[in-house]
Design an enzyme around this catalytic site. Sequence first.
Site, PDB file in Angstrom:
ATOM      1  N   TRP A 131      34.287  39.338  34.989  1.00 34.85           N
ATOM      2  CA  TRP A 131      35.087  38.784  36.085  1.00 34.85           C
ATOM      3  C   TRP A 131      35.947  39.823  36.785  1.00 34.85           C
ATOM      4  O   TRP A 131      36.504  39.558  37.842  1.00 34.85           O
ATOM      5  CB  TRP A 131      36.036  37.701  35.533  1.00 34.85           C
ATOM      6  CG  TRP A 131      36.752  38.158  34.299  1.00 34.85           C
ATOM      7  CD1 TRP A 131      36.353  37.943  33.008  1.00 34.85           C
ATOM      8  CD2 TRP A 131      37.922  38.974  34.217  1.00 34.85           C
ATOM      9  NE1 TRP A 131      37.197  38.572  32.128  1.00 34.85           N
ATOM     10  CE2 TRP A 131      38.178  39.216  32.851  1.00 34.85           C
ATOM     11  CE3 TRP A 131      38.787  39.537  35.166  1.00 34.85           C
ATOM     12  CZ2 TRP A 131      39.243  39.997  32.398  1.00 34.85           C
ATOM     13  CZ3 TRP A 131      39.852  40.305  34.716  1.00 34.85           C
ATOM     14  CH2 TRP A 131      40.068  40.523  33.352  1.00 34.85           C
ATOM     15  N   ASN A 132      36.127  41.004  36.174  1.00 36.91           N
ATOM     16  CA  ASN A 132      37.205  41.878  36.665  1.00 36.91           C
ATOM     17  C   ASN A 132      36.905  42.524  38.013  1.00 36.91           C
ATOM     18  O   ASN A 132      37.800  42.723  38.830  1.00 36.91           O
ATOM     19  CB  ASN A 132      37.586  42.921  35.612  1.00 36.91           C
ATOM     20  CG  ASN A 132      36.437  43.809  35.237  1.00 36.91           C
ATOM     21  OD1 ASN A 132      35.269  43.443  35.349  1.00 36.91           O
ATOM     22  ND2 ASN A 132      36.754  45.003  34.771  1.00 36.91           N
ATOM     23  N   LYS A 155      24.436  34.884  35.535  1.00 40.28           N
ATOM     24  CA  LYS A 155      25.508  34.096  34.907  1.00 40.28           C
ATOM     25  C   LYS A 155      26.824  34.792  35.212  1.00 40.28           C
ATOM     26  O   LYS A 155      27.212  35.739  34.527  1.00 40.28           O
ATOM     27  CB  LYS A 155      25.251  34.047  33.387  1.00 40.28           C
ATOM     28  CG  LYS A 155      25.612  32.740  32.722  1.00 40.28           C
ATOM     29  CD  LYS A 155      27.081  32.381  32.766  1.00 40.28           C
ATOM     30  CE  LYS A 155      27.869  33.056  31.676  1.00 40.28           C
ATOM     31  NZ  LYS A 155      29.314  32.949  31.872  1.00 40.28           N
ATOM     32  N   SER A 157      30.843  35.345  35.240  1.00 42.75           N
ATOM     33  CA  SER A 157      31.872  34.997  34.256  1.00 42.75           C
ATOM     34  C   SER A 157      32.472  33.632  34.605  1.00 42.75           C
ATOM     35  O   SER A 157      32.607  33.276  35.788  1.00 42.75           O
ATOM     36  CB  SER A 157      32.971  36.043  34.262  1.00 42.75           C
ATOM     37  OG  SER A 157      34.125  35.536  33.613  1.00 42.75           O
ATOM     38  N   GLU A 158      32.873  32.900  33.586  1.00 41.23           N
ATOM     39  CA  GLU A 158      33.538  31.606  33.816  1.00 41.23           C
ATOM     40  C   GLU A 158      34.857  31.793  34.559  1.00 41.23           C
ATOM     41  O   GLU A 158      35.408  30.834  35.106  1.00 41.23           O
ATOM     42  CB  GLU A 158      33.757  30.870  32.486  1.00 41.23           C
ATOM     43  CG  GLU A 158      34.526  31.622  31.411  1.00 41.23           C
ATOM     44  CD  GLU A 158      33.629  32.509  30.532  1.00 41.23           C
ATOM     45  OE1 GLU A 158      32.687  33.122  31.065  1.00 41.23           O
ATOM     46  OE2 GLU A 158      33.907  32.595  29.317  1.00 41.23           O
ATOM     47  N   GLY A 206      30.488  43.346  30.055  1.00 36.03           N
ATOM     48  CA  GLY A 206      31.538  42.584  29.385  1.00 36.03           C
ATOM     49  C   GLY A 206      32.061  43.352  28.194  1.00 36.03           C
ATOM     50  O   GLY A 206      32.008  44.589  28.143  1.00 36.03           O
ATOM     51  N   GLU A 228      27.034  47.258  29.641  1.00 35.89           N
ATOM     52  CA  GLU A 228      28.157  48.010  30.222  1.00 35.89           C
ATOM     53  C   GLU A 228      29.416  47.397  29.631  1.00 35.89           C
ATOM     54  O   GLU A 228      29.816  46.300  30.019  1.00 35.89           O
ATOM     55  CB  GLU A 228      28.145  47.890  31.737  1.00 35.89           C
ATOM     56  CG  GLU A 228      26.808  48.343  32.293  1.00 35.89           C
ATOM     57  CD  GLU A 228      26.928  49.126  33.575  1.00 35.89           C
ATOM     58  OE1 GLU A 228      26.066  49.957  33.816  1.00 35.89           O
ATOM     59  OE2 GLU A 228      27.884  48.903  34.318  1.00 35.89           O
ATOM     60  N   LEU A 229      30.018  48.115  28.711  1.00 34.84           N
ATOM     61  CA  LEU A 229      31.080  47.520  27.885  1.00 34.84           C
ATOM     62  C   LEU A 229      32.431  48.172  28.161  1.00 34.84           C
ATOM     63  O   LEU A 229      32.624  48.818  29.176  1.00 34.84           O
ATOM     64  CB  LEU A 229      30.678  47.639  26.412  1.00 34.84           C
ATOM     65  CG  LEU A 229      29.252  47.144  26.091  1.00 34.84           C
ATOM     66  CD1 LEU A 229      28.935  47.329  24.620  1.00 34.84           C
ATOM     67  CD2 LEU A 229      29.068  45.695  26.502  1.00 34.84           C
ATOM     68  N   CYS A 262      37.285  48.424  33.712  1.00 34.34           N
ATOM     69  CA  CYS A 262      36.642  49.030  32.539  1.00 34.34           C
ATOM     70  C   CYS A 262      37.028  50.493  32.446  1.00 34.34           C
ATOM     71  O   CYS A 262      37.172  51.034  31.359  1.00 34.34           O
ATOM     72  CB  CYS A 262      35.134  48.862  32.614  1.00 34.34           C
ATOM     73  SG  CYS A 262      34.436  49.363  34.178  1.00 34.34           S
ATOM     74  N   GLU A 359      41.039  48.553  23.301  1.00 35.68           N
ATOM     75  CA  GLU A 359      41.170  48.301  24.736  1.00 35.68           C
ATOM     76  C   GLU A 359      42.342  47.343  24.988  1.00 35.68           C
ATOM     77  O   GLU A 359      42.430  46.285  24.367  1.00 35.68           O
ATOM     78  CB  GLU A 359      39.862  47.694  25.253  1.00 35.68           C
ATOM     79  CG  GLU A 359      39.754  47.709  26.755  1.00 35.68           C
ATOM     80  CD  GLU A 359      38.403  47.191  27.258  1.00 35.68           C
ATOM     81  OE1 GLU A 359      37.901  46.186  26.723  1.00 35.68           O
ATOM     82  OE2 GLU A 359      37.860  47.795  28.198  1.00 35.68           O
TER      83      GLU A 359
HETATM   84  P1  NAD Z   1      33.224  38.909  27.872  1.00 38.25           P
HETATM   85  O1  NAD Z   1      32.409  39.685  26.892  1.00 38.25           O
HETATM   86  O2  NAD Z   1      34.229  37.960  27.345  1.00 38.25           O
HETATM   87  O3  NAD Z   1      32.264  38.047  28.830  1.00 38.25           O
HETATM   88  C1  NAD Z   1      31.267  38.642  29.633  1.00 38.25           C
HETATM   89  C2  NAD Z   1      30.203  37.614  29.975  1.00 38.25           C
HETATM   90  O4  NAD Z   1      29.489  37.244  28.785  1.00 38.25           O
HETATM   91  C3  NAD Z   1      30.755  36.308  30.548  1.00 38.25           C
HETATM   92  O5  NAD Z   1      29.907  35.888  31.587  1.00 38.25           O
HETATM   93  C4  NAD Z   1      30.693  35.355  29.346  1.00 38.25           C
HETATM   94  O6  NAD Z   1      30.599  34.002  29.715  1.00 38.25           O
HETATM   95  C5  NAD Z   1      29.420  35.836  28.673  1.00 38.25           C
HETATM   96  N1  NAD Z   1      29.290  35.530  27.239  1.00 38.25           N
HETATM   97  C6  NAD Z   1      30.276  35.379  26.317  1.00 38.25           C
HETATM   98  N2  NAD Z   1      29.734  35.139  25.087  1.00 38.25           N
HETATM   99  C7  NAD Z   1      28.376  35.144  25.245  1.00 38.25           C
HETATM  100  C8  NAD Z   1      27.275  34.986  24.351  1.00 38.25           C
HETATM  101  N3  NAD Z   1      27.450  34.771  23.054  1.00 38.25           N
HETATM  102  N4  NAD Z   1      26.027  35.083  24.863  1.00 38.25           N
HETATM  103  C9  NAD Z   1      25.812  35.324  26.180  1.00 38.25           C
HETATM  104  N5  NAD Z   1      26.828  35.469  27.067  1.00 38.25           N
HETATM  105  C10 NAD Z   1      28.098  35.404  26.613  1.00 38.25           C
HETATM  106  O7  NAD Z   1      33.877  40.000  28.825  1.00 38.25           O
HETATM  107  P2  NAD Z   1      34.863  39.773  30.086  1.00 38.25           P
HETATM  108  O8  NAD Z   1      36.187  39.338  29.606  1.00 38.25           O
HETATM  109  O9  NAD Z   1      34.188  38.981  31.136  1.00 38.25           O
HETATM  110  O10 NAD Z   1      34.968  41.247  30.675  1.00 38.25           O
HETATM  111  C11 NAD Z   1      35.905  42.187  30.229  1.00 38.25           C
HETATM  112  C12 NAD Z   1      35.215  43.308  29.489  1.00 38.25           C
HETATM  113  O11 NAD Z   1      34.177  43.852  30.298  1.00 38.25           O
HETATM  114  C13 NAD Z   1      36.128  44.464  29.180  1.00 38.25           C
HETATM  115  O12 NAD Z   1      35.875  44.915  27.863  1.00 38.25           O
HETATM  116  C14 NAD Z   1      35.713  45.518  30.208  1.00 38.25           C
HETATM  117  O13 NAD Z   1      36.001  46.835  29.825  1.00 38.25           O
HETATM  118  C15 NAD Z   1      34.255  45.271  30.303  1.00 38.25           C
HETATM  119  N6  NAD Z   1      33.700  45.794  31.557  1.00 38.25           N
HETATM  120  C16 NAD Z   1      32.876  46.883  31.513  1.00 38.25           C
HETATM  121  C17 NAD Z   1      32.367  47.414  32.694  1.00 38.25           C
HETATM  122  C18 NAD Z   1      31.477  48.629  32.678  1.00 38.25           C
HETATM  123  O14 NAD Z   1      30.902  48.915  33.710  1.00 38.25           O
HETATM  124  N7  NAD Z   1      31.345  49.352  31.591  1.00 38.25           N
HETATM  125  C19 NAD Z   1      32.708  46.830  33.913  1.00 38.25           C
HETATM  126  C20 NAD Z   1      33.544  45.711  33.916  1.00 38.25           C
HETATM  127  C21 NAD Z   1      34.032  45.202  32.723  1.00 38.25           C
END
Ligand code: NAD
Length: 456
Positions: A131-132, A155, A157-158, A206, A228-229, A262, A359
């Site tokens: 979502w960010n 999908k 983000s919610e 995520g 991409e974490l 991120c 983080e």
């Molecule tokens: P999150 O992992 O909570 O959720 C990401 C997505 O995964 C959402 O759409 C969520 O609904 C879905 N999801 C959650 N559980 C799941 C499952 N078991 N199976 C399938 N899908 C599932 O992350 P977030 O809060 O949306 O994002 C923040 C994180 O993302 C931070 O750690 C940030 O650093 C990282 N991020 C990384 C990059 C990059 O390019 N490296 C860019 C943006 C954000």
Amino acid sequence: MKIHNPANGAVITDVDVDTSASVRAKYHRARAAQPHWAGLPIKKRLATIAGFRDRLGAMHEALARTLTEEVGKPIRQSRNELNGLAGRLDFFLAESQRTLRGETVLADLDNKLEERITHEPLGVVANISAWNYPYFVGSNVFVPALIAGNAVLYKPSEYATLTGLSIAQMLHESGVPEDVFTPVVGDGSTGAAVLRQPVDGVFFTGSYGTGRKIAATAGRRMIKVQLELGGKDPIYICEDVDVKAAAAAVADGAFYNNGQSCCAVERIYVADAIHDAFVAAFVDEVRAFRIGDPMDEATYIGPLTRPGQIAVLKRQVAEASKLGGRVLTGGTPIERRGNWFRPTVVANADHRMSLMREESFGPVIGIQRVDGDEEAVALMNDTPYGLTAGVYTRAEKRAKRILAEIRAGTVYWNCCDRVSPRLPWSGVGHSGLGLTLSTYGIQTFTRPKAWHLRSA
Ligand code: NAD
């Protein structure tokens, strides 16, 4: 599912969530639609993305306001994200055709032998997104995936559902068939339902925790997985810098988007000789940030997007204080409706503290004093993550020597919190697998096919 405004907790609207059955039906329609999409000349697919770019331009202000309303991003930063997206789309529009063109690597006329490589779409891919920066992280995946001839189950983000639905609407209005780009609405359980379908690849943005689960699922299926974490991105400030300028640049790198990037600066190491001057200048910068209604043009710090992150920040600050950290400004939530936390600077930080290891993803930063390049490099590399890292110094050779030793996907000299469409975006260790952006980030949505052709 209720969509909340993080600035005041109000419900913006309700949306229907996909069920397992609707996800399955969407998958089957995507599977049926993909071959025709892949069979179109690439110019036709590019034309739809050019149309998407034009629609983004026409809808710019309304889209920026929706983004601000649902994720709490200050309105000027929402506009910046949309402006930045146009640049990324231009890159994909300019480079995709050349990058995806088949290539003859041997033409041996004597033996009547030709060897060729073509770039075949993967098929139906899942894009599970964060979502960010929903426009950036989404489009880094679905735009080149569509151009390469894939169908995409997207999908959002919610926490960025309305933006995700706007993206789908604009793509459809631009000529991408509804079954070729399909939004799937819901939270993590809906994401898991998408991955129960026999997709050909999963492209995830995520957290590390979710990324591990997704990698495990993909591993069992033997499908392409890209993650991409998160990061714990360090900056090292050498003693030869312009202290005020470096403090201003790094404060922006740490607090832009309320630290929810991120590649936000998450920890700072400062050379002993200028440590105190730097910390003073840095705190001045942070105290000057304008906090307030994210719809206000003057706001720089708005609410956090997720309510749960406030507890993480409180825990990190409390633990750091107990271990000798000095909270120079902020340190507590702001008592008002919605998800608010004061911009926080903790000096005297060290690696016993989760503040320097995990983080934060919010407006909290730790600063540690260092005694030279060797110690700085060792501390910068003391992390399971490896997304970005940077150094501020006037000395080019020194900067390059330091950055060569850093284990990260991206390194910066005298800049930070920066992404370019021309450069690959990737992480080491817990920061992920695979990459987006650059020409590699176009080819990544294809598999290379090898042709051995001998004419009779
Ligand atoms: P999150 O992992 O909570 O959720 C990401 C997505 O995964 C959402 O759409 C969520 O609904 C879905 N999801 C959650 N559980 C799941 C499952 N078991 N199976 C399938 N899908 C599932 O992350 P977030 O809060 O949306 O994002 C923040 C994180 O993302 C931070 O750690 C940030 O650093 C990282 N991020 C990384 C990059 C990059 O390019 N490296 C860019 C943006 C954000």
